[in-house]
Design a protein around this motif. Structure first.
Motif, PDB file in Angstrom:
ATOM      1  N   ARG A   9      31.548  27.596  47.490  1.00 12.38           N
ATOM      2  CA  ARG A   9      31.620  29.050  47.529  1.00 12.38           C
ATOM      3  C   ARG A   9      33.053  29.514  47.754  1.00 12.38           C
ATOM      4  NH1 ARG A   9      27.486  32.277  48.629  1.00 12.38           N
ATOM      5  NH2 ARG A   9      29.043  33.816  47.953  1.00 12.38           N
ATOM      6  N   TYR A  35      33.473  32.785  33.949  1.00 11.69           N
ATOM      7  CA  TYR A  35      34.319  33.972  33.985  1.00 11.69           C
ATOM      8  C   TYR A  35      35.321  33.842  35.129  1.00 11.69           C
ATOM      9  CZ  TYR A  35      30.890  36.593  31.124  1.00 11.69           C
ATOM     10  OH  TYR A  35      30.058  37.028  30.130  1.00 11.69           O
ATOM     11  N   GLN A  37      37.377  36.460  37.679  1.00 13.33           N
ATOM     12  CA  GLN A  37      37.432  37.856  38.100  1.00 13.33           C
ATOM     13  C   GLN A  37      38.524  38.021  39.151  1.00 13.33           C
ATOM     14  OE1 GLN A  37      33.905  39.522  40.002  1.00 13.33           O
ATOM     15  NE2 GLN A  37      34.428  41.565  39.278  1.00 13.33           N
ATOM     16  N   GLN A  41      39.102  43.950  39.365  1.00  9.66           N
ATOM     17  CA  GLN A  41      38.952  43.990  37.915  1.00  9.66           C
ATOM     18  C   GLN A  41      37.587  43.464  37.498  1.00  9.66           C
ATOM     19  OE1 GLN A  41      42.227  42.158  35.838  1.00  9.66           O
ATOM     20  NE2 GLN A  41      43.768  43.033  37.212  1.00  9.66           N
ATOM     21  N   GLY A  42      37.269  43.671  36.235  1.00  7.82           N
ATOM     22  CA  GLY A  42      36.025  43.148  35.705  1.00  7.82           C
ATOM     23  C   GLY A  42      36.147  41.673  35.359  1.00  7.82           C
ATOM     24  N   PRO A  43      35.028  40.968  35.256  1.00  8.39           N
ATOM     25  CA  PRO A  43      35.073  39.552  34.874  1.00  8.39           C
ATOM     26  C   PRO A  43      35.658  39.374  33.480  1.00  8.39           C
ATOM     27  CG  PRO A  43      32.920  40.143  35.774  1.00  8.39           C
ATOM     28  CD  PRO A  43      33.655  41.423  35.548  1.00  8.39           C
ATOM     29  N   MET A  89      38.068  35.034  41.747  1.00  2.57           N
ATOM     30  CA  MET A  89      36.674  34.607  41.852  1.00  2.57           C
ATOM     31  C   MET A  89      36.305  33.994  40.506  1.00  2.57           C
ATOM     32  SD  MET A  89      33.799  34.640  43.661  1.00  2.57           S
ATOM     33  CE  MET A  89      33.536  36.076  44.715  1.00  2.57           C
ATOM     34  N   LEU A  91      33.245  32.959  38.287  1.00  2.00           N
ATOM     35  CA  LEU A  91      31.822  33.225  38.165  1.00  2.00           C
ATOM     36  C   LEU A  91      31.216  32.408  37.030  1.00  2.00           C
ATOM     37  CD1 LEU A  91      32.045  37.103  38.429  1.00  2.00           C
ATOM     38  CD2 LEU A  91      30.878  35.650  40.074  1.00  2.00           C
ATOM     39  N   GLY A 104      25.854  33.609  39.006  1.00  2.00           N
ATOM     40  CA  GLY A 104      25.843  32.931  40.280  1.00  2.00           C
ATOM     41  C   GLY A 104      26.670  33.698  41.296  1.00  2.00           C
ATOM     42  N   PRO A 105      26.756  33.212  42.532  1.00  6.96           N
ATOM     43  CA  PRO A 105      27.494  33.909  43.589  1.00  6.96           C
ATOM     44  C   PRO A 105      29.005  33.791  43.462  1.00  6.96           C
ATOM     45  CG  PRO A 105      26.626  31.859  44.417  1.00  6.96           C
ATOM     46  CD  PRO A 105      26.077  32.012  43.034  1.00  6.96           C
TER      47      PRO A 105
ATOM     48  N   LYS B  42      29.418  38.975  45.913  1.00  7.04           N
ATOM     49  CA  LYS B  42      28.318  38.485  45.083  1.00  7.04           C
ATOM     50  C   LYS B  42      28.676  38.586  43.607  1.00  7.04           C
ATOM     51  CE  LYS B  42      24.695  39.805  48.362  1.00  7.04           C
ATOM     52  NZ  LYS B  42      23.424  40.566  48.547  1.00  7.04           N
ATOM     53  N   GLY B  43      27.903  37.895  42.788  1.00  7.44           N
ATOM     54  CA  GLY B  43      28.080  38.004  41.354  1.00  7.44           C
ATOM     55  C   GLY B  43      27.452  39.283  40.824  1.00  7.44           C
ATOM     56  N   PHE B  89      29.997  47.920  36.717  1.00  2.63           N
ATOM     57  CA  PHE B  89      30.725  47.566  35.505  1.00  2.63           C
ATOM     58  C   PHE B  89      29.880  47.863  34.276  1.00  2.63           C
ATOM     59  CE2 PHE B  89      34.243  45.279  37.315  1.00  2.63           C
ATOM     60  CZ  PHE B  89      33.754  44.731  38.489  1.00  2.63           C
ATOM     61  N   PHE B 104      33.937  43.017  29.677  1.00  6.65           N
ATOM     62  CA  PHE B 104      33.666  43.882  30.818  1.00  6.65           C
ATOM     63  C   PHE B 104      34.768  44.922  30.974  1.00  6.65           C
ATOM     64  CE2 PHE B 104      30.174  42.195  33.415  1.00  6.65           C
ATOM     65  CZ  PHE B 104      29.924  40.993  32.790  1.00  6.65           C
ATOM     66  N   GLY B 105      34.372  46.074  31.491  1.00 10.70           N
ATOM     67  CA  GLY B 105      35.332  47.081  31.893  1.00 10.70           C
ATOM     68  C   GLY B 105      35.882  46.761  33.264  1.00 10.70           C
ATOM     69  N   THR B 106      36.751  47.634  33.771  1.00 13.44           N
ATOM     70  CA  THR B 106      37.420  47.357  35.038  1.00 13.44           C
ATOM     71  C   THR B 106      36.602  47.737  36.260  1.00 13.44           C
ATOM     72  OG1 THR B 106      38.559  49.473  34.871  1.00 13.44           O
ATOM     73  CG2 THR B 106      39.726  47.533  34.062  1.00 13.44           C
TER      74      THR B 106
END
Lengths: 112, 114
Positions: A9, A35, A37, A41-43, A89, A91, A104-105, B42-43, B89, B104-106
């Motif tokens: 983790r 992914y 992240q 920001q987004g993944p 992160m 993912l 997943g986490p 978390k995801g 997102f 994905f967006g921001t």
């Protein structure tokens, strides 16, 4: 309820070291995604597998990143050598082949 | 290149009010769109999706609207609750070459004020 498992983790490493992340998708899910992240920001998709085959790794920095899914089930993402900018992160997600991805986490990587 | 973006980085709403989170997209060839909710540590978690041939879809307390004319997507949350506090997102999905490409967006952070 079935879930995507990831380990570890949290990971703290020094730059130039090698790190590896593991992902076990939901049983029966043929498609697996990794992914990255960055905070706030987004993944960003790094690599996508269909069974054991890579279908998209266009955003994977191949000089230092590698990913495998040898038996078409679980997957490993490796970084060697790690750089400061790799702190993020990581993912993993899987899907049955349809549209919805289950995440997943994540593994939080810190490179010092 | 093609991209997905959000108009507002942070949205604060009073508990019980309705929330509207917006997203602009640029790839008119996208096949469908998904809204995800991500809580701290978390995801992302799937909330609702909408196909490109639809303009509205409703779920439990959530509604997604798609305006293809102006390439705009929105997520409406009715009677916002403290548990709705998270980053949201939008994701744009394009089916190509037998697989789907997800962008994905921001993200927009939703803060619910009790």
């Amino acid at each position: 309820e079935a879930e995507v498992a990831q380990s570890p983790r949290y990971k703290i490493t020094e730059k130039s070291q090698a790190v590896a992340f593991w992902c076990d998708p939901i049983s029966g899910h043929a498609t697996l995604y990794w992914y990255r992240q960055i905070l706030g920001q987004g993944p960003e998709l790094l690599v996508q597998f269909q069974d054991e085959s890579v279908v998209d790794d266009s955003q994977l920095p191949k000089d230092r990143f590698s990913a495998e899914r040898l038996k078409g089930v679980d997957s490993t993402l490796k970084i060697q050598p790690a750089e400061l900018g790799d702190s993020a992160m990581y993912l993993c997600a899987s899907s049955l082949g349809g549209d919805e991805q289950f995440f997943g986490p994540g593994t939080r990587l810190t490179v010092l | 290149g093609e991209s997905v973006g959000l108009h507002l980085p942070t949205l604060s709403v009073q508990e019980g009010d309705n929330s509207i989170i917006n997203c602009a997209y640029s790839n008119s060839a996208s096949d469908y769109f998904i809204w995800y909710k991500q809580e701290s540590g978390k995801g992302p978690q799937f909330i609702i999706d909408i196909r490109s041939n639809m303009d509205k879809r409703q779920g439990q307390r959530v509604t997604v609207l798609l305006n293809k004319t102006v390439k705009h997507l929105s997520l409406q949350i009715a009677a916002t609750q403290p548990g709705d506090s998270a980053v949201y997102f939008c994701a744009e999905i394009l089916r190509s070459g037998g697989y789907q490409k997800v962008t994905f967006g921001t993200g927009t952070k939703l803060q619910v004020i009790p």
